[in-house]
Motif scaffolding. Structure first.
Motif, PDB file in Angstrom:
ATOM      1  N   ASP A 436      33.547  28.148 -27.175  1.00 15.66           N
ATOM      2  CA  ASP A 436      33.026  27.321 -28.261  1.00 15.66           C
ATOM      3  C   ASP A 436      32.695  25.909 -27.768  1.00 15.66           C
ATOM      4  O   ASP A 436      31.706  25.304 -28.207  1.00 15.66           O
ATOM      5  CB  ASP A 436      34.030  27.254 -29.404  1.00 15.66           C
ATOM      6  CG  ASP A 436      33.798  28.353 -30.432  1.00 15.66           C
ATOM      7  OD1 ASP A 436      32.639  28.529 -30.834  1.00 15.66           O
ATOM      8  OD2 ASP A 436      34.758  29.045 -30.809  1.00 15.66           O
ATOM      9  N   ALA A 437      33.530  25.392 -26.886  1.00 16.91           N
ATOM     10  CA  ALA A 437      33.245  24.065 -26.322  1.00 16.91           C
ATOM     11  C   ALA A 437      31.935  24.101 -25.524  1.00 16.91           C
ATOM     12  O   ALA A 437      31.147  23.137 -25.544  1.00 16.91           O
ATOM     13  CB  ALA A 437      34.398  23.624 -25.429  1.00 16.91           C
ATOM     14  N   TYR A 438      31.714  25.219 -24.847  1.00 19.95           N
ATOM     15  CA  TYR A 438      30.462  25.411 -24.094  1.00 19.95           C
ATOM     16  C   TYR A 438      29.272  25.423 -25.060  1.00 19.95           C
ATOM     17  O   TYR A 438      28.244  24.782 -24.820  1.00 19.95           O
ATOM     18  CB  TYR A 438      30.552  26.720 -23.311  1.00 19.95           C
ATOM     19  CG  TYR A 438      29.321  27.099 -22.514  1.00 19.95           C
ATOM     20  CD1 TYR A 438      28.726  26.213 -21.630  1.00 19.95           C
ATOM     21  CD2 TYR A 438      28.767  28.382 -22.636  1.00 19.95           C
ATOM     22  CE1 TYR A 438      27.605  26.585 -20.889  1.00 19.95           C
ATOM     23  CE2 TYR A 438      27.657  28.770 -21.897  1.00 19.95           C
ATOM     24  CZ  TYR A 438      27.074  27.864 -21.028  1.00 19.95           C
ATOM     25  OH  TYR A 438      25.983  28.239 -20.292  1.00 19.95           O
ATOM     26  N   ALA A 439      29.418  26.142 -26.181  1.00 19.99           N
ATOM     27  CA  ALA A 439      28.351  26.189 -27.186  1.00 19.99           C
ATOM     28  C   ALA A 439      28.080  24.794 -27.740  1.00 19.99           C
ATOM     29  O   ALA A 439      26.918  24.412 -27.977  1.00 19.99           O
ATOM     30  CB  ALA A 439      28.728  27.148 -28.307  1.00 19.99           C
ATOM     31  N   ALA A 440      29.136  24.020 -27.959  1.00 17.75           N
ATOM     32  CA  ALA A 440      28.961  22.661 -28.479  1.00 17.75           C
ATOM     33  C   ALA A 440      28.173  21.796 -27.496  1.00 17.75           C
ATOM     34  O   ALA A 440      27.306  21.006 -27.896  1.00 17.75           O
ATOM     35  CB  ALA A 440      30.325  22.037 -28.767  1.00 17.75           C
ATOM     36  N   GLU A 441      28.461  21.937 -26.201  1.00 17.30           N
ATOM     37  CA  GLU A 441      27.721  21.175 -25.188  1.00 17.30           C
ATOM     38  C   GLU A 441      26.259  21.627 -25.122  1.00 17.30           C
ATOM     39  O   GLU A 441      25.353  20.807 -24.972  1.00 17.30           O
ATOM     40  CB  GLU A 441      28.388  21.336 -23.813  1.00 17.30           C
ATOM     41  CG  GLU A 441      29.718  20.620 -23.675  1.00 17.30           C
ATOM     42  CD  GLU A 441      29.575  19.130 -23.900  1.00 17.30           C
ATOM     43  OE1 GLU A 441      28.654  18.515 -23.299  1.00 17.30           O
ATOM     44  OE2 GLU A 441      30.361  18.564 -24.690  1.00 17.30           O
ATOM     45  N   LEU A 442      26.031  22.929 -25.249  1.00 17.91           N
ATOM     46  CA  LEU A 442      24.655  23.441 -25.240  1.00 17.91           C
ATOM     47  C   LEU A 442      23.859  22.866 -26.404  1.00 17.91           C
ATOM     48  O   LEU A 442      22.668  22.575 -26.279  1.00 17.91           O
ATOM     49  CB  LEU A 442      24.654  24.977 -25.328  1.00 17.91           C
ATOM     50  CG  LEU A 442      25.199  25.744 -24.123  1.00 17.91           C
ATOM     51  CD1 LEU A 442      25.349  27.227 -24.463  1.00 17.91           C
ATOM     52  CD2 LEU A 442      24.281  25.575 -22.903  1.00 17.91           C
ATOM     53  N   SER A 443      24.523  22.690 -27.552  1.00 17.65           N
ATOM     54  CA  SER A 443      23.818  22.198 -28.738  1.00 17.65           C
ATOM     55  C   SER A 443      23.382  20.742 -28.596  1.00 17.65           C
ATOM     56  O   SER A 443      22.566  20.254 -29.391  1.00 17.65           O
ATOM     57  CB  SER A 443      24.701  22.358 -29.983  1.00 17.65           C
ATOM     58  OG  SER A 443      25.768  21.425 -29.978  1.00 17.65           O
ATOM     59  N   LYS A 444      23.929  20.024 -27.598  1.00 18.32           N
ATOM     60  CA  LYS A 444      23.555  18.624 -27.386  1.00 18.32           C
ATOM     61  C   LYS A 444      22.270  18.475 -26.569  1.00 18.32           C
ATOM     62  O   LYS A 444      21.711  17.368 -26.492  1.00 18.32           O
ATOM     63  CB  LYS A 444      24.685  17.887 -26.661  1.00 18.32           C
ATOM     64  CG  LYS A 444      25.982  17.793 -27.438  1.00 18.32           C
ATOM     65  CD  LYS A 444      27.050  17.092 -26.605  1.00 18.32           C
ATOM     66  CE  LYS A 444      28.396  17.041 -27.332  1.00 18.32           C
ATOM     67  NZ  LYS A 444      29.444  16.395 -26.502  1.00 18.32           N
ATOM     68  N   ALA A 451      23.383  26.112 -31.462  1.00 25.83           N
ATOM     69  CA  ALA A 451      23.975  27.010 -30.475  1.00 25.83           C
ATOM     70  C   ALA A 451      25.162  27.700 -31.129  1.00 25.83           C
ATOM     71  O   ALA A 451      26.090  27.030 -31.607  1.00 25.83           O
ATOM     72  CB  ALA A 451      24.419  26.239 -29.234  1.00 25.83           C
ATOM     73  N   ALA A 452      25.117  29.019 -31.187  1.00 20.04           N
ATOM     74  CA  ALA A 452      26.170  29.779 -31.860  1.00 20.04           C
ATOM     75  C   ALA A 452      27.183  30.280 -30.847  1.00 20.04           C
ATOM     76  O   ALA A 452      26.838  30.993 -29.902  1.00 20.04           O
ATOM     77  CB  ALA A 452      25.567  30.959 -32.617  1.00 20.04           C
ATOM     78  N   GLY A 453      28.466  29.869 -31.028  1.00 18.17           N
ATOM     79  CA  GLY A 453      29.562  30.365 -30.215  1.00 18.17           C
ATOM     80  C   GLY A 453      30.379  31.363 -31.013  1.00 18.17           C
ATOM     81  O   GLY A 453      30.075  31.641 -32.180  1.00 18.17           O
ATOM     82  N   PRO A 454      31.410  31.930 -30.430  1.00 15.09           N
ATOM     83  CA  PRO A 454      32.202  32.937 -31.155  1.00 15.09           C
ATOM     84  C   PRO A 454      32.896  32.390 -32.395  1.00 15.09           C
ATOM     85  O   PRO A 454      33.126  33.123 -33.357  1.00 15.09           O
ATOM     86  CB  PRO A 454      33.213  33.409 -30.110  1.00 15.09           C
ATOM     87  CG  PRO A 454      33.272  32.313 -29.099  1.00 15.09           C
ATOM     88  CD  PRO A 454      31.902  31.716 -29.066  1.00 15.09           C
ATOM     89  N   GLY A 455      33.198  31.085 -32.417  1.00 14.65           N
ATOM     90  CA  GLY A 455      33.931  30.535 -33.558  1.00 14.65           C
ATOM     91  C   GLY A 455      33.056  29.843 -34.576  1.00 14.65           C
ATOM     92  O   GLY A 455      33.401  29.796 -35.764  1.00 14.65           O
ATOM     93  N   ALA A 456      31.919  29.277 -34.153  1.00 12.65           N
ATOM     94  CA  ALA A 456      31.093  28.498 -35.074  1.00 12.65           C
ATOM     95  C   ALA A 456      29.704  28.307 -34.477  1.00 12.65           C
ATOM     96  O   ALA A 456      29.465  28.560 -33.300  1.00 12.65           O
ATOM     97  CB  ALA A 456      31.738  27.142 -35.354  1.00 12.65           C
ATOM     98  N   GLY A 468      28.234  33.853 -37.389  1.00  6.78           N
ATOM     99  CA  GLY A 468      27.565  35.045 -37.900  1.00  6.78           C
ATOM    100  C   GLY A 468      27.361  36.076 -36.804  1.00  6.78           C
ATOM    101  O   GLY A 468      28.238  36.298 -35.965  1.00  6.78           O
ATOM    102  N   HIS A 469      26.182  36.703 -36.821  1.00  7.03           N
ATOM    103  CA  HIS A 469      25.886  37.743 -35.834  1.00  7.03           C
ATOM    104  C   HIS A 469      25.233  37.188 -34.570  1.00  7.03           C
ATOM    105  O   HIS A 469      24.816  37.958 -33.714  1.00  7.03           O
ATOM    106  CB  HIS A 469      24.954  38.791 -36.444  1.00  7.03           C
ATOM    107  CG  HIS A 469      25.545  39.504 -37.621  1.00  7.03           C
ATOM    108  ND1 HIS A 469      26.564  40.412 -37.500  1.00  7.03           N
ATOM    109  CD2 HIS A 469      25.261  39.423 -38.949  1.00  7.03           C
ATOM    110  CE1 HIS A 469      26.886  40.890 -38.702  1.00  7.03           C
ATOM    111  NE2 HIS A 469      26.115  40.292 -39.596  1.00  7.03           N
ATOM    112  N   GLU A 470      25.146  35.854 -34.466  1.00  9.33           N
ATOM    113  CA  GLU A 470      24.444  35.266 -33.331  1.00  9.33           C
ATOM    114  C   GLU A 470      25.351  34.991 -32.141  1.00  9.33           C
ATOM    115  O   GLU A 470      24.929  34.378 -31.166  1.00  9.33           O
ATOM    116  CB  GLU A 470      23.743  33.973 -33.768  1.00  9.33           C
ATOM    117  CG  GLU A 470      22.748  34.184 -34.888  1.00  9.33           C
ATOM    118  CD  GLU A 470      21.781  35.319 -34.584  1.00  9.33           C
ATOM    119  OE1 GLU A 470      21.122  35.272 -33.536  1.00  9.33           O
ATOM    120  OE2 GLU A 470      21.703  36.271 -35.394  1.00  9.33           O
ATOM    121  N   ALA A 471      26.596  35.394 -32.216  1.00 12.22           N
ATOM    122  CA  ALA A 471      27.523  35.275 -31.094  1.00 12.22           C
ATOM    123  C   ALA A 471      28.546  36.389 -31.222  1.00 12.22           C
ATOM    124  O   ALA A 471      28.731  36.972 -32.293  1.00 12.22           O
ATOM    125  CB  ALA A 471      28.205  33.905 -31.093  1.00 12.22           C
ATOM    126  N   GLY A 472      29.194  36.705 -30.122  1.00 10.25           N
ATOM    127  CA  GLY A 472      30.191  37.766 -30.157  1.00 10.25           C
ATOM    128  C   GLY A 472      30.995  37.786 -28.879  1.00 10.25           C
ATOM    129  O   GLY A 472      30.617  37.198 -27.866  1.00 10.25           O
TER     130      GLY A 472
END
Length: 738
Positions: A436-444, A451-456, A468-472
């Motif tokens: 999720d931290a990786y997804a947060a960095e990607l969104s920047k 950027a959808a990670g497993p948690g948010a 949703g269905h955009e991460a798993g």
């Protein structure tokens, strides 16, 4: 073998032609369903990063990667209750449809992704269905859905289809239509030219019969191959154009040489035997040269290019076989209607002989006058940029193209082509917090919407909603989805991909990127990494074959340099017109790139056909050189006589071949238009400029060195090289050919 064929032909020409008709009928029955078995994709490397990621997404997470974009257009806002209810019904129907892995709804996706699924005016929405399976099955499933859902669904609601699934389906259908149109244009025009070239209707029918056999046989071979490997539908276009072109080349050479032998007073049977020993050998050698050159496309992993290797090699072999069997049988049966002698007189009285001597009197001037324009024409090639084909390869009248244009102009993002990142867990464990931290960095990253990670789902580094269905996550891998505002295949998209790659992944994981931008990059890299191997193979094969033909190490080097020069000029013209947009891109949509597979494909085909003419001319020049006293004057005379004996053949064959490939310019699929135009230009430049000016100029400048080889190689050639035989008795001008 050639002597055996000539004996059989002389003894039973009717049986041979009857057997040919039976075989063609069998080929026709076998190849009837071929178009339905061939694919429209194949532009990516199966082992590339993007396809490995797609495989994980498909097998572990059951997510399709071939998407079908259904554009829903309404007279009122799509957020209104009636329209939303209809969109929801469409989504529910799609989710219950076989082979649909998942559906992205504009009313269920998290913001800001959802905002990208609704047009700026609020009256259009995108429903995106992702097909399960691989590229081939995904395209087939998309075709079924297009037929089911596209059109007027309810009063005031219209559905159109776009995205890769619809585009490949439309390209497949359009290429079939274009092939039929091309044949309707080319065949009558070609027949008229052949009547003029061959000097009669009966003689003109021979290359058409040879071409029909070659094409039907190669299509049957492609149909069989399609049962075992992926084969591109575009291989059919090459098989038809190349089959007809080579049939004309080989038939013209054969008939011309036979008429020359008849004109020298030989008995028809003896003339046929001599023709088989000379022109027949040249046909075999030329076919081997062209086939091996085109076979080098098999070094590329994408089945689009490999299919052209399958189709090209099979049609070359079938064309040579047909020319060696059908042509002499037709000559034997038709007698004087084909084998009539025409003008009599020595080659030294022909206009080609006079022209060649004029070139050789001022070889440096002739070389400069042709080299300078060719080099200037080739300069734009230095700015070539490669890209991936999208819906803009289709005409603006195509529904799939219209949906793509609508998405580019009226939507803020292309949610159907996000970047997916698969994280392989190296130690078999996963840390969702780190992911999720990786997804947060990607969104920047600039231009990233979410950027959808497993948690948010994250935007600008902040959690904005559920994933949703955009991460798993799975046992061995996880995946994330990154949506951007950049247009696919653009420079901005490529820059955004670089920035996403630069974000460090969680410790202990290996990232695999996929999506349109990554697939484009992987395709270009796969081609670029294998081009040196392809060029090396072509150079080695051509060097060995031309050495066996000529006994020289200089002739092959000269041929490689002149062919490369000709093709560089052709590629420069393609960049100037189709990449930079001059001359209106000849009716194509200019996107600032050339489809990455096109230059490779054109290089192999054009290079092979150039070597075809090289073999014709050098084989004849060598005949006269071997029969001479090997002096400098004899060398000049051999070049002049050789071109006098083949100049008409090569020019006429090039004209008809250029017409054949120019028929593809009528195609509504842009890269087929580029392919046809480029090959027509390459063939004419090679036959008119390279063979008639540069070749004699360079050969006279080299003098006796043309035929030099180190002593060990000279002894090797004496044992295994090709000896074309002596010239015909009086070296008369070919009758009414060209």
């Amino acid at each position: 073998m050639l002597e055996l064929i000539s004996r059989v032909v002389i003894a039973a020409p009717k049986r041979i032609l009857l057997a040919t008709v039976v075989l063609m009928s069998l080929f026709g029955v076998l190849s009837a369903p071929v178009a339905d078995l061939l694919g429209a994709g194949g532009f990516t490397d199966p082992d590339a990063q993007s396809n490995r990621a797609n495989k994980v997404l498909t097998e572990e997470f059951h997510r399709g990667f071939v998407n079908l974009n259904l554009l829903v257009q309404a007279k009122e806002p799509v957020t209104s209750a009636p329209v939303r209810a209809q969109v929801d019904r469409l989504v529910a129907e799609l989710r219950s449809t076989e082979h649909v892995a998942r559906v992205l709804s504009p009313f269920e996706a998290p913001d800001p992704v959802a905002a990208g699924l609704v047009s700026k005016d609020g009256r259009s929405a995108l429903v995106i269905a992702f097909m399960d399976g691989n590229e081939t099955t995904g395209i087939a499933s998309s075709t079924t859905l297009v037929e089911r859902y596209v059109g007027q669904r309810d009063p005031g609601l219209t559905i159109s289809a776009g995205g890769p699934g619809a585009v490949y389906s439309a390209v497949n259908e359009q290429s079939r239509h274009d092939l039929t149109l091309s044949e309707a244009i080319v065949l009558p025009l070609t027949f008229l030219v052949l009547v003029w070239v061959f000097g009669g209707v009966v003689a003109a029918l021979v290359p058409l019969a040879v071409g029909a056999f070659a094409i039907s046989g190669s299509v049957a071979i492609l149909r069989v191959l399609a049962e075992f490997v992926d084969v591109s539908v575009f291989a059919l276009n090459l098989a038809v154009a190349l089959g007809l072109a080579l049939a004309i080349d080989y038939s013209l050479l054969f008939v011309s040489r036979y008429r020359e032998e008849i004109g020298d007073g030989s008995h028809p049977d003896e003339a046929l035997r001599r023709t088989m020993r000379t022109a027949g050998r040249t046909v075999v050698f030329s076919a081997a040269t062209v086939a091996l050159c085109l076979a080098t496309m098999a070094v590329f992993p994408m089945y689009f290019l490999r299919s052209f290797a399958y189709g090209a090699v099979s049609v070359v072999v079938m064309a040579a076989l047909a020319a060696l069997v059908i042509t002499p049988a037709a000559i034997r049966l038709a007698g004087k209607r084909i084998g009539k002698p025409g003008r009599r007189g020595p080659l030294s009285e022909s206009r080609w002989y006079t022209w060649t001597h004029a070139v050789m009197r001022r070889p440096r001037i002739a070389a400069a006058v042709t080299l300078i324009p060719l080099v200037i024409a080739g300069l734009p090639f230095l700015n070539i940029k490669f890209g991936f084909p999208d819906d803009r390869i289709l005409p603006t009248t195509s529904s799939a193209r219209q949906v793509g244009d609508h998405m580019r102009s009226d939507f803020t993002q292309d949610a159907g082509l996000p970047v997916h990142i698969v994280l392989l867990h190296g130690n078999g464990t996963r840390d969702n917090t780190a992911i999720d931290a990786y997804a947060a960095e990607l969104s920047k990253v600039p231009t990233v919407v979410a950027a959808a990670g497993p948690g948010a789902t994250y935007a600008g580094g902040r959690a904005i909603g559920p994933a949703g269905h955009e991460a798993g996550t799975g046992k061995d891998a996880s995946f994330l989805t990154v949506t951007t505002t950049t247009l696919p295949f653009s420079a901005a998209s490529d820059e955004a991909l670089d920035r996403l790659h630069a974000v460090p992944p969680p410790a202990g994981t290996t990232p695999l990127f996929t999506g349109a931008a990554q697939s484009n990059r992987d395709g270009v890299e796969a081609i670029a990494s294998r081009v040196p191997a392809m060029l090396g193979l072509i150079a080695a094969v051509m060097f060995v074959l031309l050495f066996l033909l000529s006994g020289s190490v200089i002739i092959p080097l000269k041929a490689l340099v002149l062919n490369a020069l000709s093709l560089t000029a052709t590629f420069g013209a393609l960049v100037w017109i189709f990449q930079e947009g001059h001359l209106g891109g000849l009716g194509t949509t200019v996107v600032g790139t050339l489809v990455s597979t096109m230059p490779v494909l054109m290089f192999c085909v054009a290079f092979g056909l150039s070597m075809d003419y090289e073999v014709f001319i050098i084989a004849r020049i060598r005949e006269f050189w071997l029969a001479s006293d090997r002096s400098d004057a004899a060398g000049r005379e051999s070049v002049a006589l050789g071109l006098a004996g083949t100049g008409r053949i090569v020019t006429a064959a090039a004209l008809v071949m250029a017409i054949t490939f120019a028929g593809l310019v009528a195609s509504q699929v842009s890269f087929l238009r580029i392919f046809g135009f480029g090959l027509a230009v390459a063939i004419l430049v090679d036959a008119i400029v390279i063979r008639t000016v540069l070749l004699p100029a360079v050969m006279v400048l080299l003098g006796k060195a043309n035929w030099w080889a180190p002593a060990p190689l000279a002894r090797l050639h004496a044992r295994i090289g090709l000896n074309e035989g002596a010239p015909s008795k009086n070296s008369s001008v070919p009758a009414e050919v060209g």
